[in-house]
Design an enzyme around this catalytic site. Sequence first.
Site, mmCIF file in Angstrom:
data_model
loop_
_atom_site.group_PDB
_atom_site.id
_atom_site.type_symbol
_atom_site.label_atom_id
_atom_site.label_comp_id
_atom_site.label_asym_id
_atom_site.label_seq_id
_atom_site.Cartn_x
_atom_site.Cartn_y
_atom_site.Cartn_z
ATOM 1 N N ASP A 135 0.747 -1.561 0.405
ATOM 2 C CA ASP A 135 0.181 -0.235 0.140
ATOM 3 C C ASP A 135 0.642 1.270 0.061
ATOM 4 O O ASP A 135 0.500 2.795 0.445
ATOM 5 C CB ASP A 135 -0.857 0.039 1.618
ATOM 6 C CG ASP A 135 -2.047 -1.369 1.058
ATOM 7 O OD1 ASP A 135 -2.147 -1.807 0.105
ATOM 8 O OD2 ASP A 135 -2.193 -1.964 2.831
ATOM 9 N N LYS A 156 2.071 2.918 -4.633
ATOM 10 C CA LYS A 156 1.768 1.907 -6.606
ATOM 11 C C LYS A 156 1.460 2.106 -7.930
ATOM 12 O O LYS A 156 1.464 1.753 -8.610
ATOM 13 C CB LYS A 156 2.455 0.035 -6.039
ATOM 14 C CG LYS A 156 3.160 0.107 -4.801
ATOM 15 C CD LYS A 156 3.510 -1.909 -5.157
ATOM 16 C CE LYS A 156 1.810 -3.044 -4.053
ATOM 17 N NZ LYS A 156 1.827 -2.343 -2.899
ATOM 18 N N GLY A 205 -4.619 -4.440 -4.372
ATOM 19 C CA GLY A 205 -6.074 -2.758 -3.556
ATOM 20 C C GLY A 205 -4.643 -2.014 -4.854
ATOM 21 O O GLY A 205 -3.623 -1.395 -3.383
ATOM 22 N N HIS A 206 -4.343 -1.790 -5.391
ATOM 23 C CA HIS A 206 -3.940 -0.712 -5.942
ATOM 24 C C HIS A 206 -4.936 0.368 -6.756
ATOM 25 O O HIS A 206 -5.879 -0.279 -7.411
ATOM 26 C CB HIS A 206 -3.332 -1.028 -6.995
ATOM 27 C CG HIS A 206 -2.221 -1.978 -6.660
ATOM 28 N ND1 HIS A 206 -1.353 -2.844 -7.385
ATOM 29 C CD2 HIS A 206 -1.675 -2.815 -5.822
ATOM 30 C CE1 HIS A 206 0.003 -3.307 -7.320
ATOM 31 N NE2 HIS A 206 -0.637 -3.515 -5.702
ATOM 32 N N GLN A 264 1.966 -5.572 -3.165
ATOM 33 C CA GLN A 264 2.316 -6.150 -1.450
ATOM 34 C C GLN A 264 3.384 -5.359 -1.531
ATOM 35 O O GLN A 264 4.425 -4.154 -2.324
ATOM 36 C CB GLN A 264 2.841 -7.808 -1.174
ATOM 37 C CG GLN A 264 1.387 -8.553 -1.483
ATOM 38 C CD GLN A 264 0.596 -9.009 -2.920
ATOM 39 O OE1 GLN A 264 1.619 -9.689 -3.388
ATOM 40 N NE2 GLN A 264 -0.633 -8.462 -2.883
HETATM 41 P P1 GDP Z 1 -0.516 0.282 -3.759
HETATM 42 O O1 GDP Z 1 -0.839 -1.018 -3.281
HETATM 43 O O2 GDP Z 1 0.408 0.383 -3.632
HETATM 44 O O3 GDP Z 1 -0.777 0.584 -4.596
HETATM 45 O O4 GDP Z 1 -1.344 1.390 -2.785
HETATM 46 P P2 GDP Z 1 -3.460 1.598 -2.464
HETATM 47 O O5 GDP Z 1 -3.666 1.595 -3.130
HETATM 48 O O6 GDP Z 1 -3.369 0.349 -1.565
HETATM 49 O O7 GDP Z 1 -3.068 2.688 -1.175
HETATM 50 C C1 GDP Z 1 -2.477 3.662 -1.477
HETATM 51 C C2 GDP Z 1 -3.182 4.957 -1.104
HETATM 52 O O8 GDP Z 1 -2.986 6.224 -1.092
HETATM 53 C C3 GDP Z 1 -4.671 5.010 -2.368
HETATM 54 O O9 GDP Z 1 -5.516 5.412 -1.269
HETATM 55 C C4 GDP Z 1 -4.138 6.170 -2.970
HETATM 56 O O10 GDP Z 1 -5.345 6.736 -3.801
HETATM 57 C C5 GDP Z 1 -3.067 7.087 -1.968
HETATM 58 N N1 GDP Z 1 -2.246 7.927 -2.023
HETATM 59 C C6 GDP Z 1 -1.228 7.040 -3.360
HETATM 60 N N2 GDP Z 1 -0.118 8.674 -2.946
HETATM 61 C C7 GDP Z 1 -0.930 9.285 -2.533
HETATM 62 C C8 GDP Z 1 0.157 10.623 -2.254
HETATM 63 O O11 GDP Z 1 1.080 10.995 -2.551
HETATM 64 N N3 GDP Z 1 -0.563 11.542 -1.183
HETATM 65 C C9 GDP Z 1 -1.875 11.042 -0.707
HETATM 66 N N4 GDP Z 1 -2.874 11.941 0.734
HETATM 67 N N5 GDP Z 1 -2.885 9.572 -0.909
HETATM 68 C C10 GDP Z 1 -1.676 8.614 -2.061
HETATM 69 P P1 IMO Z 2 -0.513 -4.538 -2.220
HETATM 70 O O1 IMO Z 2 -0.713 -4.494 -3.509
HETATM 71 C C1 IMO Z 2 -0.841 -4.550 1.588
HETATM 72 C C2 IMO Z 2 -0.644 -8.316 3.976
HETATM 73 C C3 IMO Z 2 -2.006 -9.823 4.265
HETATM 74 C C4 IMO Z 2 -1.586 -9.782 5.215
HETATM 75 C C5 IMO Z 2 -0.222 -11.179 4.460
HETATM 76 C C6 IMO Z 2 -1.332 -12.521 4.209
HETATM 77 O O2 IMO Z 2 -2.127 -3.211 -2.067
HETATM 78 O O3 IMO Z 2 -0.217 -3.202 -1.079
HETATM 79 P P2 IMO Z 2 -2.645 -12.995 2.279
HETATM 80 O O4 IMO Z 2 -4.020 -12.641 1.619
HETATM 81 O O5 IMO Z 2 -1.818 -12.346 0.916
HETATM 82 O O6 IMO Z 2 -2.031 -14.490 2.848
HETATM 83 O O7 IMO Z 2 -2.410 -11.420 3.211
HETATM 84 O O8 IMO Z 2 0.038 -9.526 3.692
HETATM 85 N N1 IMO Z 2 -0.991 -7.976 2.237
HETATM 86 C C7 IMO Z 2 -0.925 -6.596 1.662
HETATM 87 N N2 IMO Z 2 -0.542 -5.958 3.002
HETATM 88 N N3 IMO Z 2 -1.326 -4.210 0.500
HETATM 89 C C8 IMO Z 2 -1.648 -6.138 0.211
HETATM 90 O O9 IMO Z 2 -1.912 -5.535 -1.400
HETATM 91 C C9 IMO Z 2 -0.993 -6.922 0.748
HETATM 92 N N4 IMO Z 2 -1.510 -8.224 0.319
HETATM 93 C C10 IMO Z 2 -1.276 -9.109 0.883
HETATM 94 O O10 IMO Z 2 -2.796 -8.506 4.827
HETATM 95 O O11 IMO Z 2 -0.769 -9.220 6.484
HETATM 96 MG MG MG Z 3 -3.039 -1.516 -1.953
#
Ligand code: GDP
Ligand code: IMO
Ligand code: MG
Length: 427
Positions: free
Chosen positions: A12, A15, A39-40, A224
């Site tokens: 998270d 990416k 979850g991207h 991840q």
């Molecule tokens: P990922 O799994 O690495 O793709 O990240 P996620 O999408 O799960 O979580 C990142 C969250 O931060 C999302 O809700 C994005 O919209 C948000 N986000 C990304 N970059 C920024 C930033 O520079 N500032 C803020 N406030 N939010 C951001």
């Molecule tokens: P993105 O791509 C954050 C974590 C889960 C748990 C562990 C194992 O959005 O960054 P799993 O379901 O993979 O067997 O769970 O890994 N986990 C993540 N945490 N971002 C993710 O993906 C994750 N994918 C798995 O919360 O701790």
């Molecule tokens: Mg994510």
Amino acid sequence: MNRCIIGLQWGDEGKGKVVDILAEESDVVVRYAGGANAGHTVSIGGEKFALHLMPSGAVRPGVACVIGNGVVVDPEVLIEEIDILAKRGFSLDGRLYVSAAAHVVLDYHKHEDRLREASLGRDKIGTTARGIGPCYADKVGRTFAVRMADLKDLDALGAKLARIAEYKNRVFQAVYGTAGVNAEAILRQCRAFRAKLWPFVCDTTRFLHEAIAASKRILFEGAQGSLLDIDHGTFPFVTSSNASALGMSAGTGVPARYVDRFVGVIKAYSTRVGAGPFPTEQNNEIGARIRERGHEYGTTTGRPRRCGWFDAVAAAYSARIGGVDEVAMMHLDTLAGMESLSICRAYRIGGAETTFFPSDAGDLARAECVYETVPGWHEDLSGVRRYEDLPATTRSYVDRIESLLGVPIVMLGVGPDRCQVVTRNRP
Ligand code: GDP
Ligand code: IMO
Ligand code: MG
């Protein structure tokens, strides 16, 4: 220019946003590990897309999207994403390529994930319940695995599913006191999956090597984070794939020598979802403040994310094992309004100081953080687009983290939107 994006923390990091930005100058975007546990998020002018299996390049028309052999594919989720994206104006027809060698997540994997976690009580990993661990276990175990290629011959798949159901039902009954795997129902689902997905299934290794030969620009999208890597992360509180940069070659069939730049993504602080050691965690007002300002709730499960200070020991380790050339730091805007900020520059373990992330889970759990404290800033950064317009304190914070990582920080996030980014030229 081929690039590989990887998370350097526990996932998270942002990416999805970075991939979306770099996809503008790419021809192909490739997922190589994980599954629908990811979850991207991509944000375009207030419109939000949360992608679980589909590469984030999907929201750039004309970009080819590849799901590599290292991914575990939940066909239900993939079909839903294809349909939703098409409704929102991003058709995947003719530009989605799913590896025939990718393994398939079926209902009994999700069932087993939930049963196992429930049986562990307080010792649970805190998985996303997407069936990831059980599916990868079947892949490595070979005998009961189902790959996308198996959707071709449904009669043969039917026979295989009957064997699998018999085995799983016996195990589930013995271990959890419940059976419930119905081979015929799963075959019916597979028939529907085949009808929708078979046109996209192909040899993605060949596709990628042909793209390389044609000088196409390829972007590899890690899922991840490196600290969740099955071999190099905080085992057993990890996911079941090589989520670090090290998984890229195995998950695509493309050797790392074809990647020009490995780009690590970090947040300006740390978060983690699920259980496991987290040395800089702030289970207090500071963590709560970061969570609210940064909207730190899971994209896949909605769970509140654990929040804490930036951990340079952990991120530097991930950068090292990933051979990271440059770093993108997201969520700088989220830290606005704090008097001071702490950065963990070392761990103290049993009286000795170290800057190398320990491989032993016990050592990590015992690690005390050695912090340095720097001044914060109060300015709202969300409208800043040039590096020189950032407050001096913000720039010092970035510089200090850059020197602790030993890798140039070239991109800064100041908000969720694809335009809320500041680029920085580094030597
Ligand atoms: P990922 O799994 O690495 O793709 O990240 P996620 O999408 O799960 O979580 C990142 C969250 O931060 C999302 O809700 C994005 O919209 C948000 N986000 C990304 N970059 C920024 C930033 O520079 N500032 C803020 N406030 N939010 C951001
Ligand atoms: P993105 O791509 C954050 C974590 C889960 C748990 C562990 C194992 O959005 O960054 P799993 O379901 O993979 O067997 O769970 O890994 N986990 C993540 N945490 N971002 C993710 O993906 C994750 N994918 C798995 O919360 O701790
Ligand atoms: Mg994510």
